[in-house]
Design a protein around this motif. Structure first.
Motif, PDB file in Angstrom:
ATOM      1  N   ASP A 101      43.677  -1.908-144.622  1.00 13.03           N
ATOM      2  CA  ASP A 101      44.282  -3.248-144.555  1.00 13.03           C
ATOM      3  C   ASP A 101      43.331  -4.125-143.735  1.00 13.03           C
ATOM      4  O   ASP A 101      43.174  -3.927-142.525  1.00 13.03           O
ATOM      5  CB  ASP A 101      45.654  -3.182-143.901  1.00 13.03           C
ATOM      6  CG  ASP A 101      46.399  -4.506-143.919  1.00 13.03           C
ATOM      7  OD1 ASP A 101      45.750  -5.565-144.078  1.00 13.03           O
ATOM      8  OD2 ASP A 101      47.629  -4.486-143.763  1.00 13.03           O
ATOM      9  N   LYS A 152      43.642  -6.988-142.678  1.00 17.12           N
ATOM     10  CA  LYS A 152      44.308  -7.887-141.730  1.00 17.12           C
ATOM     11  C   LYS A 152      44.766  -7.165-140.467  1.00 17.12           C
ATOM     12  O   LYS A 152      45.447  -7.748-139.643  1.00 17.12           O
ATOM     13  CB  LYS A 152      45.506  -8.554-142.405  1.00 17.12           C
ATOM     14  CG  LYS A 152      45.097  -9.479-143.523  1.00 17.12           C
ATOM     15  CD  LYS A 152      46.297 -10.130-144.157  1.00 17.12           C
ATOM     16  CE  LYS A 152      45.861 -11.013-145.309  1.00 17.12           C
ATOM     17  NZ  LYS A 152      46.996 -11.561-146.028  1.00 17.12           N
ATOM     18  N   ARG A 212      43.847  -4.513-137.029  1.00 14.60           N
ATOM     19  CA  ARG A 212      42.894  -3.840-136.152  1.00 14.60           C
ATOM     20  C   ARG A 212      43.504  -2.475-135.879  1.00 14.60           C
ATOM     21  O   ARG A 212      44.591  -2.356-135.318  1.00 14.60           O
ATOM     22  CB  ARG A 212      42.682  -4.595-134.841  1.00 14.60           C
ATOM     23  CG  ARG A 212      41.670  -3.878-133.936  1.00 14.60           C
ATOM     24  CD  ARG A 212      41.506  -4.552-132.617  1.00 14.60           C
ATOM     25  NE  ARG A 212      42.772  -4.460-131.894  1.00 14.60           N
ATOM     26  CZ  ARG A 212      42.971  -4.944-130.678  1.00 14.60           C
ATOM     27  NH1 ARG A 212      42.015  -5.585-130.063  1.00 14.60           N
ATOM     28  NH2 ARG A 212      44.122  -4.822-130.079  1.00 14.60           N
ATOM     29  N   TRP A 215      39.213 -10.017-131.714  1.00 13.84           N
ATOM     30  CA  TRP A 215      40.342  -9.927-132.629  1.00 13.84           C
ATOM     31  C   TRP A 215      41.285 -11.098-132.396  1.00 13.84           C
ATOM     32  O   TRP A 215      41.662 -11.395-131.270  1.00 13.84           O
ATOM     33  CB  TRP A 215      41.074  -8.605-132.438  1.00 13.84           C
ATOM     34  CG  TRP A 215      42.164  -8.413-133.439  1.00 13.84           C
ATOM     35  CD1 TRP A 215      43.500  -8.364-133.197  1.00 13.84           C
ATOM     36  CD2 TRP A 215      42.009  -8.255-134.840  1.00 13.84           C
ATOM     37  NE1 TRP A 215      44.183  -8.187-134.365  1.00 13.84           N
ATOM     38  CE2 TRP A 215      43.284  -8.123-135.401  1.00 13.84           C
ATOM     39  CE3 TRP A 215      40.902  -8.231-135.696  1.00 13.84           C
ATOM     40  CZ2 TRP A 215      43.501  -7.955-136.762  1.00 13.84           C
ATOM     41  CZ3 TRP A 215      41.119  -8.057-137.052  1.00 13.84           C
ATOM     42  CH2 TRP A 215      42.404  -7.921-137.566  1.00 13.84           C
ATOM     43  N   PRO A 248      45.982 -12.049-137.126  1.00 12.02           N
ATOM     44  CA  PRO A 248      44.893 -11.302-137.753  1.00 12.02           C
ATOM     45  C   PRO A 248      43.632 -12.141-137.818  1.00 12.02           C
ATOM     46  O   PRO A 248      43.675 -13.358-137.796  1.00 12.02           O
ATOM     47  CB  PRO A 248      45.420 -11.040-139.160  1.00 12.02           C
ATOM     48  CG  PRO A 248      46.232 -12.257-139.474  1.00 12.02           C
ATOM     49  CD  PRO A 248      46.847 -12.686-138.147  1.00 12.02           C
ATOM     50  N   GLY A 249      42.563 -11.461-137.924  1.00 14.94           N
ATOM     51  CA  GLY A 249      41.271 -12.105-138.074  1.00 14.94           C
ATOM     52  C   GLY A 249      40.258 -11.573-137.092  1.00 14.94           C
ATOM     53  O   GLY A 249      40.578 -11.302-135.942  1.00 14.94           O
TER      54      GLY A 249
END
Length: 109
Positions: free
Chosen positions: A4, A6, A8, A53, A56-57
């Motif tokens: 996934d 999106k 961590r 982080w 998300p991103g």
């Protein structure tokens, strides 16, 4: 199951189970464990890209790139390389909290 993009990940197990090389974002603890366990999985750490982080991103940082061995390498070289990779993550963990690890087979790309 696939990675996934999106998330961590906080588990080194997921990196190995899902084949997370070059795409999975992992925490510093997971990155260190991946580096420490890579040799037993027949992998050599070729590159680590660190960043921040943003849930998300992932914000990649040019000041946090480590280039390791280029396979093929033997077991001894892989262990030394992967140990140095773990040390790199330890040295960056106070500033960077997410890492992408590229880990090809020791036998080659």
């Amino acid at each position: 199951m696939s990675v996934d993009l999106k998330l961590r990940y906080d588990s080194s197990d997921e990196f190995f189970i899902l084949g997370g090389s070059a795409v999975m974002k992992v925490s510093a603890d997971a990155a260190i464990a991946i580096c420490q366990r890579a040799t037993e999985h027949g992998l050599v750490i070729a590159r680590i890209e660190g960043g921040i982080w943003h849930a998300p991103g992932f914000e990649a940082r040019l000041d946090c790139i480590w280039d390791g061995a280029d396979p093929p390498v033997d077991m001894m070289k892989a262990k030394q390389n992967n140990g140095a990779a773990a040390e790199f993550v330890r040295s960056e963990r106070d500033v960077h909290d997410a890492f992408v690890i590229t880990a090809p087979r020791m036998t080659g790309w």
